[in-house]
Design an enzyme around this catalytic site. Structure first.
Site: not given
Ligand SMILES: NC(=O)c1ccc[n+]([C@@H]2O[C@H](COP(=O)([O-])OP(=O)(O)OC[C@H]3O[C@@H](n4cnc5c(N)ncnc54)[C@H](O)[C@@H]3O)[C@@H](O)[C@H]2O)c1
Length: 448
Positions: A259, A11, A207, A262, A147, A85, A150
């Site tokens: 997503c 994201v 979701n 969880k 967000e 998260t 996809k």
């Molecule tokens: N992946 C998806 O398709 C998607 C879609 C919609 C919403 N989301 C939501 O978005 C959020 C992020 O998802 P994601 O898949 O991108 O997660 P992810 O785990 O791939 O990425 C999170 C990143 O944040 C970094 N991070 C965490 N704390 C930090 C800090 N204090 N300083 C700097 N970097 C930090 C981590 O090292 C990691 O690289 C989640 O809540 C998820 O549910 C994800």
């Protein structure tokens, strides 16, 4: 605008690059050293079509990537939060990454700002965070802006969103966030304003609703197998009804990814915390677990229950096509069962093999799990082929070649991509999901 995005995952990285593409000055803060180094060199550490080219286009121009917290949090007009998260053991959301960030904001922020939660957070998180900042007299307005991108189509989804939800208690903060999205909403996207907790809840509701459609079809698919009905015919029959629509009604291996599983658990947990039984949500989750297990049952139906010494080809490991994400991927359930029962696995996935190698290092080292560099190499002398992720690459295989390479002509089609009649005519033993016998017989008769 001058903004900071925290977290360079699926994201955060997509958001940062797309916002930089529109001329914003974006600082992307990431604390994982390997991710940070790759990004600073212009390499994308995840697989997302088009993303690396966009990163290279904006890097060190409109986009700075840094691990320096004080630089990133000093005085941005906006902070977009995209930290992970994940689930806790009890299903509740683990918000520790978010609270660590709040501490860092407290330490480093020098000017008023708007903190935009793009991460999916428990209902009430934004209110709690706002109160926490207010108690410490830190000039932050918290806005929830879930967000909906996809994986696999993330750039397109971010650049052309169907809707933007802005959950805010403060009108000025909401207006700033709306301004951020003006370049993306010119065409048609609707901007919907609501309260913070309503935006948080909407993300979960979306979701859970999509997951319910998948579980519904998977449940009916099992029934279809008992009454000689092909669920694919039913899918087409109901999908043409506009009230139902064509999306998310495919029977398959069950949903996975970072997503749906969880977020369903988080919503169920919220119900439990309120003393409310939510049996519909539980049923969606139970059906999904059963669906993943059904792959094992089906492979037993094809191979018998003794898998020791068998060789099985897997096509697809990611939880869906066009991503390298294997978080809660259905393929892993079958893979673990195969390894535990002594089978040798030959697998191919266009993007997820590095992640799988990292997750199963011992199986790879021992040779029990062989990650093959192209699809047909995975078939050699295998006793069955299992299609688990519907990458386009697997859609139209050369079936004669498949037949020649396999030791036994058995196909488990976990995504209903293939024509049972065609495969039966060629001499394959075919099992799909919800493809009642009559359907393939009917096709065989029609072909004769
Ligand atoms: N992946 C998806 O398709 C998607 C879609 C919609 C919403 N989301 C939501 O978005 C959020 C992020 O998802 P994601 O898949 O991108 O997660 P992810 O785990 O791939 O990425 C999170 C990143 O944040 C970094 N991070 C965490 N704390 C930090 C800090 N204090 N300083 C700097 N970097 C930090 C981590 O090292 C990691 O690289 C989640 O809540 C998820 O549910 C994800």
């Amino acid at each position: 605008m001058r903004l900071t995005v925290v977290g360079a995952g699926y994201v955060g990285l997509v958001s940062a690059c797309c916002l930089a593409e529109m001329g914003n000055q974006v600082c992307l803060l990431e604390h994982n050293p390997a991710r940070l180094q790759a990004l600073q060199q212009g390499r994308v550490p995840i697989y997302e079509p088009g993303l690396e080219a966009l990163l290279q286009q904006v890097l060190n121009r409109q986009l700075q990537v840094t691990g320096n917290v004080s630089l990133a949090l000093n005085e941005p007009e906006l902070i977009l939060v995209a930290v992970g998260t994940p689930s806790q053991a009890d299903g509740n959301v683990d918000l520790s990454q978010l609270w660590q960030l709040a501490e860092a904001v407290q330490e480093h922020l020098r000017h008023p700002t708007v903190l935009v939660l793009k991460s999916t957070v428990a209902v009430g998180t934004g209110d709690a965070l706002q109160a926490w900042f207010e108690q410490r007299a830190i000039p932050v307005q918290v806005v929830n802006n879930p967000e909906f991108l996809k994986e696999g189509a993330a750039l397109e989804d971010f650049r052309r969103p169907q809707r933007i939800l802005i959950g805010a208690e403060d009108a000025a903060a909401a207006a700033i966030v709306e301004r951020l999205y003006v370049p993306f909403t010119r065409n048609q996207a609707r901007v919907l304003h609501m309260r913070r907790r309503e935006a948080e809840f909407s993300k979960y509701a979306a979701n859970a609703f999509l997951a319910s459609r998948i579980s519904f079809m998977n449940e009916l698919a099992e029934l279809a197998e008992h009454v000689q009905v092909d669920i694919e015919a039913v899918r087409q029959g109901i999908g043409s009804d506009q009230r139902i629509g064509r999306h998310f009604i495919y029977a398959g291996c069950g949903y996975g990814g970072s997503c749906f599983p969880k977020d369903l658990r988080a919503l169920s947990h919220l119900g439990r915390s309120q003393g409310l039984p939510l049996p519909l949500l539980s049923a969606i989750e139970q059906r999904n677990e059963r669906q993943k297990q059904r792959l094992i049952d089906k492979l037993e139906a094809l191979l018998g229950s003794h898998w020791y010494g068998k060789r099985v080809a897997l096509w697809g490991l990611a939880f869906k096509p066009d991503t390298d994400d294997i978080r809660e991927a259905p393929a892993l359930v079958l893979l673990r069962a195969l390894l535990a029962r002594g089978a040798t696995v030959q697998a191919h996935d266009p993007a997820a093999m590095p992640a799988v190698a990292e997750r199963f290092p011992e199986a790879v080292a021992s040779g029990q799990l062989q990650l093959c560099n192209e699809p047909y190499a995975a078939l050699e002398n295998a006793h069955a082929l299992c299609l688990l992720t519907e990458w386009k690459l697997f859609r139209e295989p050369d079936w004669l070649r498949v037949m020649q390479l396999l030791a036994e002509p058995r196909v488990l089609d976990g995504r209903n991509q293939y024509d049972p009649g065609q495969l039966a005519t060629m001499g394959f033993v075919y099992l799909g999901i919800g493809r009642g016998g009559l359907a393939s017989e009917r096709r065989n008769r029609a072909a004769a």
